[in-house]
Structures are given as structure tokens and as C-alpha cells.
Scaffold this motif. Structure first.
Motif, PDB file in Angstrom:
ATOM      1  N   GLN A   1       0.816  -1.217   0.000  1.00  0.00           N
ATOM      2  CA  GLN A   1       0.000   0.000   0.000  1.00  0.00           C
ATOM      3  C   GLN A   1       0.856   1.277   0.000  1.00  0.00           C
ATOM      4  OE1 GLN A   1      -3.125   0.125   2.980  1.00  0.00           O
ATOM      5  NE2 GLN A   1      -3.363  -2.090   2.952  1.00  0.00           N
ATOM      6  N   GLN A   2       2.155   1.109   0.013  1.00  0.00           N
ATOM      7  CA  GLN A   2       3.091   2.248   0.047  1.00  0.00           C
ATOM      8  C   GLN A   2       2.848   3.138   1.270  1.00  0.00           C
ATOM      9  OE1 GLN A   2       2.540   3.979  -3.920  1.00  0.00           O
ATOM     10  NE2 GLN A   2       4.257   2.762  -4.673  1.00  0.00           N
ATOM     11  N   LEU A   3       2.597   2.464   2.410  1.00  0.00           N
ATOM     12  CA  LEU A   3       2.414   3.202   3.663  1.00  0.00           C
ATOM     13  C   LEU A   3       3.748   3.608   4.272  1.00  0.00           C
ATOM     14  CD1 LEU A   3      -0.403   1.136   5.431  1.00  0.00           C
ATOM     15  CD2 LEU A   3      -0.635   3.188   4.020  1.00  0.00           C
TER      16      LEU A   3
ATOM     17  N   ILE B   1       8.369   6.882   7.693  1.00  0.00           N
ATOM     18  CA  ILE B   1       7.030   7.052   7.129  1.00  0.00           C
ATOM     19  C   ILE B   1       6.803   8.521   6.779  1.00  0.00           C
ATOM     20  CG2 ILE B   1       4.568   6.712   7.534  1.00  0.00           C
ATOM     21  CD1 ILE B   1       5.272   4.603   9.608  1.00  0.00           C
TER      22      ILE B   1
ATOM     23  N   ARG C   1       1.423   9.766   5.036  1.00  0.00           N
ATOM     24  CA  ARG C   1       1.006   8.378   5.201  1.00  0.00           C
ATOM     25  C   ARG C   1       0.936   7.936   6.661  1.00  0.00           C
ATOM     26  NH1 ARG C   1      -1.728   6.982   1.577  1.00  0.00           N
ATOM     27  NH2 ARG C   1      -1.129   4.773   1.539  1.00  0.00           N
ATOM     28  N   GLN C   2       1.255   8.841   7.588  1.00  0.00           N
ATOM     29  CA  GLN C   2       1.371   8.422   8.985  1.00  0.00           C
ATOM     30  C   GLN C   2       0.040   8.053   9.610  1.00  0.00           C
ATOM     31  OE1 GLN C   2       3.744  11.351  11.087  1.00  0.00           O
ATOM     32  NE2 GLN C   2       5.460  11.109   9.665  1.00  0.00           N
TER      33      GLN C   2
ATOM     34  N   ALA D   1      -2.597   6.760   8.135  1.00  0.00           N
ATOM     35  CA  ALA D   1      -2.963   5.444   7.613  1.00  0.00           C
ATOM     36  C   ALA D   1      -2.071   4.360   8.201  1.00  0.00           C
ATOM     37  CB  ALA D   1      -2.868   5.441   6.088  1.00  0.00           C
ATOM     38  N   ALA D   2      -0.794   4.672   8.405  1.00  0.00           N
ATOM     39  CA  ALA D   2       0.131   3.702   8.990  1.00  0.00           C
ATOM     40  C   ALA D   2      -0.272   3.364  10.419  1.00  0.00           C
ATOM     41  CB  ALA D   2       1.552   4.238   8.937  1.00  0.00           C
TER      42      ALA D   2
END
Length: 227
Positions: free
Chosen positions: A157-159, A205, A209-210, A212-213
């Protein structure tokens, strides 16, 4: 972006390896576990080193010093790693020491991989995922080990940007290698104890994207240092 962690790059191939001694099913082993588990953790380290180099494994070499009977359990442990991430296992080759009977178990696992087409971002803040564990604590606190399945899905997902596994030197030593000059914040995670077979990892990260991570990894994802 800093260089490879413990990998060797030759002609576009990425070579990673891990070994284990005194861990297994022999009477004089220091940690008593099934051979299958010993190989699984060695293969885990090799895989994380591949990901740290932005590579995917294409072949496996197994060096078995524990006797012929350990070959298949060792292969099963390697397969377990690929089952966990839902990918077919690459071909396995190698050799077994059958002339000399050693008193303790020993093996080495080597992955040969190839860099992926993409390149992970080297910007963003640093986080820890998983708990540093070694020895019997790896067995007793297995629920705290960084999940390969979650890491693989995060990559898909490229997180995350960079993945950097932690070893016996501890998380702080790894941070200093991965991001020289980075200053860690106060954290409940022990930054000095051994992380054994990469039971904890560093993740870089990007800010976007943090959130979502955090949803993906849950409470085991902890902020460590600004990027």
C-alpha cells in the motif's frame, strides 16, 4: 539515503544472510526450540534485509550443520516465512554437514534477490514497530513481534518508505546507522536491548502516510525520531 544495511549488491542482485548457533533440538543447545522455528527466524531476518535493500528474494541457500534429519524441518521453517506473507517460496538449494556430528545445532540461510522497479522514499519521520526481544523472550512474547504480513501489506500500500530491521545492537544503534544525526524522543520502547531475529524494525514514514500507517499497525507503531 544511506547504503545497504547488511546486504551485498552484485550486478543488480541483493544477497542477505543470517545464521544461528546453539538454538535447536540438540541436547547441548542453549535455547531449545524445534528446528523449523530456528530456520523460520533466520529466514525472517534475511527477508527483512531484502526489504531494507528494496529487493525481493528469488532464491534461497541453506547451510545445515545440524545433521541430515534437520534439512526438511529447516526448509519448512523457510517456507513458513513465505506463507506468512502470502508469496510462493523461491527455489531452495544448499548442503548438509553429514560427516561430522556437532554437539549443538547450527545453520545459515542466505537469500538472493533482485531490486524492485520502485525506490522507497527516504523522507519522513522514524517509527518503531514491534518489541525488541531475544532468546527465550522471542517465544514467550511472540505476540509483540513485528508482523511480516503487516509489513508486506504496508509495502504493497506504500504506507512506509524505508524498512530497517533491528538486530542485537538495539534500536538506537540501528537508528544511528539508518539516519545519522537523528535524535530519538522519549519512548517506552527499550532502545538498547537486543532485538534478536529482527523482532522490531524501524520504519521511515512520510507525513502524508502516517495516519494510515497508525491505523494499519495499531499501538505497536511508536514515534521515534523526526526525519
Amino acid at each position: 539515503m544511506t547504503g545497504l544495511r547488511n546486504a551485498l549488491e552484485i550486478g543488480g542482485l541483493i544477497i542477505t544472510t543470517d545464521n544461528s548457533g546453539g538454538i535447536g533440538q540438540k541436547r547441548e543447545d542453549l535455547v531449545a526450540v524445534p528446528d523449523r522455528m530456528t530456520a523460520r527466524f533466520a529466514a525472517r531476518v534475511c527477508l527483512l534485509e531484502q526489504w531494507a535493500a528494496d529487493a525481493e528474494p528469488e532464491a534461497v541457500l541453506l547451510h545445515n550443520f545440524s545433521g541430515e534429519a534437520s534439512w526438511e524441518p529447516y526448509c519448512e521453517g523457510i517456507r513458513d516465512v513465505f506463507d506468512e506473507i502470502g508469496k510462493p517460496i523461491p527455489p531452495i538449494s544448499g548442503s548438509s554437514e553429514t560427516n561430522m556430528a556437532l554437539r549443538q545445532s547450527a545453520l545459515a540461510v542466505t537469500f538472493i534477490g533482485r531490486k524492485t522497479d520502485g525506490s522507497p522514499t527516504d523522507s519522513g519521520d522514524w517509527f518503531t514497530y514491534g518489541t525488541p526481544l531475544s532468546g527465550n523472550a522471542v517465544l514467550e512474547q511472540s505476540e509483540e513481534i513485528a508482523s511480516l504480513a503487516k509489513l508486506n501489506e504496508a509495502r504493497r500500500q506504500q504506507l512506509t518508505g524505508r524498512i530497517w530491521p533491528a538486530g542485537s545492537g538495539g534500536l538506537l544503534a540501528e537508528l544511528q546507522q539508518a539516519a545519522p544525526g537523528a535524535v530519538p524522543v522519549d519512548t517506552p520502547v527499550d532502545l538498547y536491548t537486543s532485538a534478536g531475529p529482527a523482532t522490531a524494525v524501524l520504519l521511515q514514514i512520510p507525513a502524508a502516510r502516517q495516519q494510515a500507517a497508525h491505523r494499519h499497525f495499531g499501538t505497536q507503531l511508536r514515534f521515534l525520531a523526526p526525519g
